[in-house]
Design a protein around this motif. Structure first.
Motif, PDB file in Angstrom:
ATOM      1  N   GLN A 105       0.821  -1.218   0.000  1.00 39.61           N
ATOM      2  CA  GLN A 105       0.000   0.000   0.000  1.00 39.61           C
ATOM      3  C   GLN A 105       0.854   1.267   0.000  1.00 39.61           C
ATOM      4  N   ASN A 106       2.139   1.122   0.215  1.00 39.46           N
ATOM      5  CA  ASN A 106       2.980   2.313   0.399  1.00 39.46           C
ATOM      6  C   ASN A 106       3.650   2.776  -0.889  1.00 39.46           C
ATOM      7  N   ASP A 107       4.027   4.062  -0.902  1.00 39.89           N
ATOM      8  CA  ASP A 107       4.662   4.639  -2.089  1.00 39.89           C
ATOM      9  C   ASP A 107       6.175   4.523  -1.988  1.00 39.89           C
ATOM     10  N   TRP A 108       6.771   4.123  -3.098  1.00 41.32           N
ATOM     11  CA  TRP A 108       8.229   4.011  -3.146  1.00 41.32           C
ATOM     12  C   TRP A 108       8.694   4.612  -4.461  1.00 41.32           C
ATOM     13  N   SER A 109       9.639   5.539  -4.368  1.00 48.05           N
ATOM     14  CA  SER A 109      10.123   6.141  -5.607  1.00 48.05           C
ATOM     15  C   SER A 109      11.587   5.742  -5.856  1.00 48.05           C
ATOM     16  N   ILE A 110      11.869   5.424  -7.100  1.00 49.77           N
ATOM     17  CA  ILE A 110      13.236   5.032  -7.475  1.00 49.77           C
ATOM     18  C   ILE A 110      13.707   5.956  -8.601  1.00 49.77           C
ATOM     19  N   LEU A 111      14.859   6.551  -8.405  1.00 48.33           N
ATOM     20  CA  LEU A 111      15.418   7.443  -9.424  1.00 48.33           C
ATOM     21  C   LEU A 111      16.738   6.848  -9.905  1.00 48.33           C
ATOM     22  N   LEU A 112      16.858   6.698 -11.225  1.00 49.11           N
ATOM     23  CA  LEU A 112      18.082   6.124 -11.800  1.00 49.11           C
ATOM     24  C   LEU A 112      18.898   7.247 -12.436  1.00 49.11           C
ATOM     25  N   VAL A 113      20.152   7.362 -12.016  1.00 53.07           N
ATOM     26  CA  VAL A 113      20.972   8.480 -12.477  1.00 53.07           C
ATOM     27  C   VAL A 113      22.319   7.964 -12.986  1.00 53.07           C
ATOM     28  N   ASP A 114      23.188   8.905 -13.422  1.00 51.10           N
ATOM     29  CA  ASP A 114      24.552   8.513 -13.802  1.00 51.10           C
ATOM     30  C   ASP A 114      25.512   8.850 -12.656  1.00 51.10           C
ATOM     31  N   ILE A 144      19.748   5.391  -7.531  1.00 49.77           N
ATOM     32  CA  ILE A 144      20.763   4.389  -7.909  1.00 49.77           C
ATOM     33  C   ILE A 144      21.553   4.903  -9.123  1.00 49.77           C
ATOM     34  N   SER A 145      22.861   4.777  -9.060  1.00 48.82           N
ATOM     35  CA  SER A 145      23.667   5.147 -10.229  1.00 48.82           C
ATOM     36  C   SER A 145      23.790   3.941 -11.155  1.00 48.82           C
ATOM     37  N   LEU A 146      23.307   4.112 -12.377  1.00 46.43           N
ATOM     38  CA  LEU A 146      23.389   2.996 -13.337  1.00 46.43           C
ATOM     39  C   LEU A 146      24.833   2.740 -13.769  1.00 46.43           C
ATOM     40  N   ASP A 147      25.657   3.800 -13.766  1.00 47.38           N
ATOM     41  CA  ASP A 147      27.073   3.601 -14.148  1.00 47.38           C
ATOM     42  C   ASP A 147      27.763   2.688 -13.136  1.00 47.38           C
ATOM     43  N   THR A 148      27.556   3.010 -11.835  1.00 40.91           N
ATOM     44  CA  THR A 148      28.195   2.182 -10.794  1.00 40.91           C
ATOM     45  C   THR A 148      27.587   0.778 -10.808  1.00 40.91           C
ATOM     46  N   THR A 149      26.272   0.705 -11.018  1.00 41.74           N
ATOM     47  CA  THR A 149      25.616  -0.615 -11.080  1.00 41.74           C
ATOM     48  C   THR A 149      26.255  -1.471 -12.171  1.00 41.74           C
ATOM     49  N   ALA A 150      26.489  -0.854 -13.331  1.00 44.80           N
ATOM     50  CA  ALA A 150      27.061  -1.607 -14.467  1.00 44.80           C
ATOM     51  C   ALA A 150      28.470  -2.087 -14.127  1.00 44.80           C
ATOM     52  N   ARG A 151      29.261  -1.216 -13.499  1.00 45.09           N
ATOM     53  CA  ARG A 151      30.641  -1.630 -13.130  1.00 45.09           C
ATOM     54  C   ARG A 151      30.602  -2.772 -12.125  1.00 45.09           C
ATOM     55  N   GLU A 152      29.723  -2.660 -11.141  1.00 51.85           N
ATOM     56  CA  GLU A 152      29.656  -3.699 -10.106  1.00 51.85           C
ATOM     57  C   GLU A 152      29.146  -5.024 -10.686  1.00 51.85           C
ATOM     58  N   ALA A 153      28.219  -4.922 -11.644  1.00 49.39           N
ATOM     59  CA  ALA A 153      27.712  -6.143 -12.286  1.00 49.39           C
ATOM     60  C   ALA A 153      28.862  -6.870 -12.982  1.00 49.39           C
ATOM     61  N   LEU A 154      29.659  -6.091 -13.708  1.00 47.36           N
ATOM     62  CA  LEU A 154      30.800  -6.659 -14.439  1.00 47.36           C
ATOM     63  C   LEU A 154      31.790  -7.301 -13.465  1.00 47.36           C
ATOM     64  N   ASN A 155      32.105  -6.573 -12.390  1.00 50.34           N
ATOM     65  CA  ASN A 155      33.079  -7.099 -11.411  1.00 50.34           C
ATOM     66  C   ASN A 155      32.581  -8.368 -10.733  1.00 50.34           C
ATOM     67  N   ASN A 156      31.251  -8.455 -10.529  1.00 48.84           N
ATOM     68  CA  ASN A 156      30.694  -9.626  -9.832  1.00 48.84           C
ATOM     69  C   ASN A 156      30.289 -10.736 -10.784  1.00 48.84           C
ATOM     70  N   GLY A 157      30.445 -10.491 -12.089  1.00 49.40           N
ATOM     71  CA  GLY A 157      30.058 -11.506 -13.083  1.00 49.40           C
ATOM     72  C   GLY A 157      28.566 -11.796 -13.074  1.00 49.40           C
ATOM     73  N   ILE A 158      27.758 -10.761 -12.838  1.00 50.40           N
ATOM     74  CA  ILE A 158      26.300 -10.962 -12.890  1.00 50.40           C
ATOM     75  C   ILE A 158      25.701  -9.959 -13.868  1.00 50.40           C
ATOM     76  N   THR A 159      24.427 -10.125 -14.200  1.00 52.51           N
ATOM     77  CA  THR A 159      23.829  -9.222 -15.183  1.00 52.51           C
ATOM     78  C   THR A 159      23.516  -7.878 -14.525  1.00 52.51           C
ATOM     79  N   LEU A 160      23.326  -6.894 -15.400  1.00 54.88           N
ATOM     80  CA  LEU A 160      23.019  -5.541 -14.928  1.00 54.88           C
ATOM     81  C   LEU A 160      21.721  -5.531 -14.110  1.00 54.88           C
ATOM     82  N   HIS A 161      20.695  -6.228 -14.620  1.00 54.53           N
ATOM     83  CA  HIS A 161      19.413  -6.221 -13.906  1.00 54.53           C
ATOM     84  C   HIS A 161      19.523  -6.920 -12.549  1.00 54.53           C
TER      85      HIS A 161
END
Ligand code: PXP
Length: 391
Positions: free
Chosen positions: A35-44, A86-103
């Motif tokens: 029932q609650n509101d949650w906002s997510i902003l994706l940035v660089d 959430i920074s998508l740039d950092t997410t992408a780097r961390e995904a690569l380092n951890n060997g997992i997908t971006l999503h």
């Protein structure tokens, strides 16, 4: 609107916003916060560095920041939860380092941000840090479980080539409807037929009869042509798989260019969804096509395994296999259901079946070719042994 997803990103988005929204809605429900509101902003990284400096006095970007609206005393159980950036740039780097997908990395960061909004913290004490890490792992497991529809890989058999043999003589035999029954008796979990515009193998009569006789699942493969769409809506198969169709080709050659025809495909998919018929899109193992499939509202993708199966060397096969595995994982992480097929045989099927992300394999030619020598029942059972030998 409990979930608000915004992207303020200067480059083409590498992720699917509808996939993020879907995961966020599941997560709210899993935390009992629907029932609650949650906002997510994706940035660089640049914007994240700015926010990190402004709110935490820290230099450089970070992966995720949570801004709770529930701090202090002035909130009730249904107050908005707050914002996660959430920074998508950092997410992408961390995904690569951890060997997992971006999503997948993005989901982990969403979970981390959400737990912060709900009052958990990892900086106050080791005990709280351990508790938060355990809660993150548990939520991710529960989210995976929610997104996985079928625990086992299913074998769906394409019986087109039984009709190819029949059409070669222009008589009534062999009958693909009888073949489908034998496949089901031998343990197949679904039947696939491709009703082509030129009717080179499967005929309208076959599709209507199969609708009455198939006891497992009937998957109608088709091009997005008006005439065939109307037949499909009339027949009501259990699902349809949209493929590109060229008159000159011997078999379906490449995957659909979903990214290049999003508007047209979205409107075709809407028609089927309105009739309660899930749609699968046959695509090459390419992140751009997976993302586009999610955006146009497909329920499934079928990942094209042709290049993996046709590879001329082991090195090339391994490279192509990685592409199939990555695309399947990315699609799964986006909340798509994932099938695979084309060119699979008795040597190439087991590794694909072993991928935990794939629900169903669609296999035709190899089974029919073997059936000529060992019989259809035996050929199906031998392929089933490859599929269940997974993992
Ligand atoms: N999946 C799709 C989308 C296809 O077009 C075909 C061929 O009809 C198959 C799977 C099955 O391919 P094969 O006959 O090579 O097993």
């Amino acid at each position: 609107m409990p979930v608000l997803i915004r992207a303020d990103y200067p480059n083409p988005l590498p992720i699917s916003l509808s996939a993020v929204r879907e995961a966020a809605i599941h997560l709210l429900a899993l935390c009992g916060q629907e029932q609650n509101d949650w906002s997510i902003l994706l940035v660089d990284d640049q914007q994240m560095a700015h926010l990190n400096q402004q709110y935490r006095g820290k230099k450089g970007p970070t992966n995720v920041l949570s801004f709770s609206l529930r701090e202090g005393e002035d909130f009730t159980a249904d107050s908005p939860l707050g914002d996660v950036v959430i920074s998508l740039d950092t997410t992408a780097r961390e995904a690569l380092n951890n060997g997992i997908t971006l999503h997948r990395r993005l989901k982990i960061l969403m979970i981390h941000g959400l737990l912060h909004l709900l009052g958990q913290d990892h900086e106050r004490s080791d005990a709280e840090a351990d508790a938060m890490e355990a809660a993150e792992r548990q939520l991710l497991r529960r989210l995976d479980k929610k997104q996985r529809k079928e625990p086992m890989t299913n074998l769906a058999i394409n019986v087109d080539h039984v009709a190819t043999l029949r059409q070669a003589r222009g008589i009534a035999e062999p009958d693909p409807v009888l073949a489908a029954g034998i496949c089901e008796l031998a343990g197949a979990g679904g039947i696939v037929v491709h009703l082509r515009e030129d009717r080179r193998h499967i005929q309208d009569r076959d599709v209507y009869l199969l609708r009455q006789t198939v006891k497992t699942k009937l998957n109608l493969e088709m091009g997005a042509a008006k005439e065939i769409i109307n037949i499909a809506l009339d027949v009501k198969p259990d699902m349809v798989t949209l493929v590109p169709e060229k008159r000159q080709e011997l078999t379906t050659e490449g995957g659909l260019n979903v990214a290049g025809q999003k508007k047209k495909l979205a409107s075709v998919i809407d028609k089927f969804i309105a009739a309660n018929i899930p749609v699968s899109l046959f695509i090459d193992p390419d992140a751009k096509q997976v993302k586009a499939a999610k955006e146009v509202g497909a329920t499934f993708v079928e990942i094209h395994t042709g290049r993996y199966c046709d590879a001329a060397s082991e090195e090339e096969r391994s490279k192509e296999f990685d592409l199939v595995a990555t695309a399947a994982e990315e699609a799964f992480e986006m909340g798509l259901r994932v099938n695979a097929g084309h060119g699979l045989n008795y040597l190439t099927t087991a590794p694909v079946a072993a991928l935990g992300t794939i629900e169903e394999l669609s296999i035709g030619h190899a089974i029919m070719a073997r059936a000529i020598f060992v019989g259809l029942d035996q050929a199906v059972r031998e392929m089933l042994a490859q599929v269940v030998a997974r993992g």
